[in-house]
Design an enzyme around this catalytic site. Sequence first.
Site, PDB file in Angstrom:
ATOM      1  N   TYR A   1      -0.356  13.068   6.547  1.00  0.00           N
ATOM      2  CA  TYR A   1      -0.034  12.168   7.512  1.00  0.00           C
ATOM      3  C   TYR A   1       2.012  12.245   7.435  1.00  0.00           C
ATOM      4  CZ  TYR A   1      -4.529   8.955   7.546  1.00  0.00           C
ATOM      5  OH  TYR A   1      -5.594   8.568   7.559  1.00  0.00           O
TER       6      TYR A   1
ATOM      7  N   ARG B   1       1.302   6.880  -7.242  1.00  0.00           N
ATOM      8  CA  ARG B   1       0.235   7.954  -7.376  1.00  0.00           C
ATOM      9  C   ARG B   1       0.628   9.342  -7.346  1.00  0.00           C
ATOM     10  NH1 ARG B   1      -5.043   6.971  -2.938  1.00  0.00           N
ATOM     11  NH2 ARG B   1      -3.369   6.384  -2.029  1.00  0.00           N
TER      12      ARG B   1
ATOM     13  N   ARG C   1     -11.298  13.641   2.174  1.00  0.00           N
ATOM     14  CA  ARG C   1     -11.696  12.459   3.054  1.00  0.00           C
ATOM     15  C   ARG C   1     -13.438  12.585   2.421  1.00  0.00           C
ATOM     16  NH1 ARG C   1      -8.835   9.658   6.051  1.00  0.00           N
ATOM     17  NH2 ARG C   1      -7.677  11.030   7.844  1.00  0.00           N
TER      18      ARG C   1
ATOM     19  N   TYR D   1       0.508  -1.133  -0.404  1.00  0.00           N
ATOM     20  CA  TYR D   1      -0.167  -0.090  -0.443  1.00  0.00           C
ATOM     21  C   TYR D   1       0.516   1.203   0.039  1.00  0.00           C
ATOM     22  CZ  TYR D   1      -2.462   3.607   1.925  1.00  0.00           C
ATOM     23  OH  TYR D   1      -3.666   5.107   1.793  1.00  0.00           O
TER      24      TYR D   1
ATOM     25  N   GLU E   1     -13.438  -1.010   7.300  1.00  0.00           N
ATOM     26  CA  GLU E   1     -13.792   0.853   6.455  1.00  0.00           C
ATOM     27  C   GLU E   1     -15.148   0.373   5.425  1.00  0.00           C
ATOM     28  OE1 GLU E   1     -10.036   1.853   4.226  1.00  0.00           O
ATOM     29  OE2 GLU E   1     -11.206   2.256   2.229  1.00  0.00           O
TER      30      GLU E   1
HETATM   31  C1  3EB Z   1      -7.299   6.090   6.223  1.00  0.00           C
HETATM   32  O1  3EB Z   1      -8.394   6.965   6.423  1.00  0.00           O
HETATM   33  C2  3EB Z   1      -7.526   5.148   5.711  1.00  0.00           C
HETATM   34  O2  3EB Z   1      -5.324   6.273   0.122  1.00  0.00           O
HETATM   35  O3  3EB Z   1      -6.778   6.544  -1.526  1.00  0.00           O
HETATM   36  C3  3EB Z   1      -9.270   5.500   3.571  1.00  0.00           C
HETATM   37  C4  3EB Z   1      -9.408   6.371   1.662  1.00  0.00           C
HETATM   38  C5  3EB Z   1      -8.337   5.312   3.297  1.00  0.00           C
HETATM   39  C6  3EB Z   1      -8.325   6.421   0.607  1.00  0.00           C
HETATM   40  C7  3EB Z   1      -6.381   5.890  -0.793  1.00  0.00           C
HETATM   41  C8  3EB Z   1      -6.698   5.091   2.337  1.00  0.00           C
HETATM   42  C9  3EB Z   1      -7.416   6.023   1.111  1.00  0.00           C
HETATM   43  O4  3EB Z   1      -6.180   6.839   6.064  1.00  0.00           O
HETATM   44  C10 3EB Z   1      -7.214   4.574   4.824  1.00  0.00           C
END
Ligand code: 3EB
Length: 326
Positions: free
Chosen positions: A194, A142, A207, A135, A308
């Site tokens: 992050y 990406r 989000r 991942y 999720e």
């Molecule tokens: C998170 O909140 C959970 O890498 O495109 C959620 C939605 C998550 C999209 C992405 C990852 C992705 O980090 C993981």
Amino acid sequence: MPLQMAVSAVDGAMFDSDRILADVNFGSAHKLDADPRRVQIGLPPLGETRLAERWISTRPTETGRENEIAFATDGRFLFGHILLDETAEGHLETIGHHAYAKILDCLQAFGGLNLLRIWNYLGTINQEQDGLERYRSFCIGRARALAAKGIADRMLPAACAVGASAPGLMVSFLAAPDSGRQVENPRQLSAFRYPSRYGPKSPSFSRALTYQMTPDQSLLFISGTASIVGHETRHPGSIEDQFAETCRNLEAVQDAAGDQQTLQSIRVYIRHAYQAPAIIAACKRQFGDRVAVIPLLSAICRRDLLLEIEGLALGNGQAATPTHRF
Ligand code: 3EB
């Protein structure tokens, strides 16, 4: 409504309409069909009924296949899919970059469309390869492809990136000529910010994204949402508590969108099949019968996450008006 998504039971019948932009099914393998609108995503369904997502336009659609992308467009919206195998030396960074580069080229070829929503399905998402979780290596490729096209953080689409039971990389996307508006969750740090302990390159998604379809209709695409507060996983050992935290996040992101919405459908990605019945029951309690629920067997990008949830809500597109006027 210019664009609608209907969750329907799969009855073997294919399209009853030339207005379908995408017919998204679920099973054990990734499959592209002779008809570019129809795909099967390699996520085994967990509920009692097999459900499909049908994205429906009000106008007739045209389909095509170009540059590795199967697509359908109604002249405004474009829905596309790309499925990539992994070669022996192919890193998920390389094919992730390749998929996004092809998608962004496709959007340019259609006159500069904007990404609204993107779904990323990664084989063995949590496995380490050359010292990095797959991942995390996908996130690098990406981000590189997006940066090459100058796509800024505030333009990122809503997304999910989940573990498929099929190998390779499948990416589906929805785009439109006008852009949506980014919505972030005040309970969570933006994923694109992050810290590096979650990977060398932070995940590139919003989000949620709200898209104005008509003056009084909007679609809110809610990204994959999990039990994360700030940037940390909460309740690592308890799926019930993760579910409750995830619901608080879904509410917070809907509140942040600012208008009045009705949640229409959710996909629930569940890591362990044996936990599905409890979570399906919890969804029923939480959302009632008016929200279509698609439970799917799927790994999640963090090993400590057990589920999720992503959603689609219909909004009135109007930010709440103040109750007091001076
Ligand atoms: C998170 O909140 C959970 O890498 O495109 C959620 C939605 C998550 C999209 C992405 C990852 C992705 O980090 C993981």
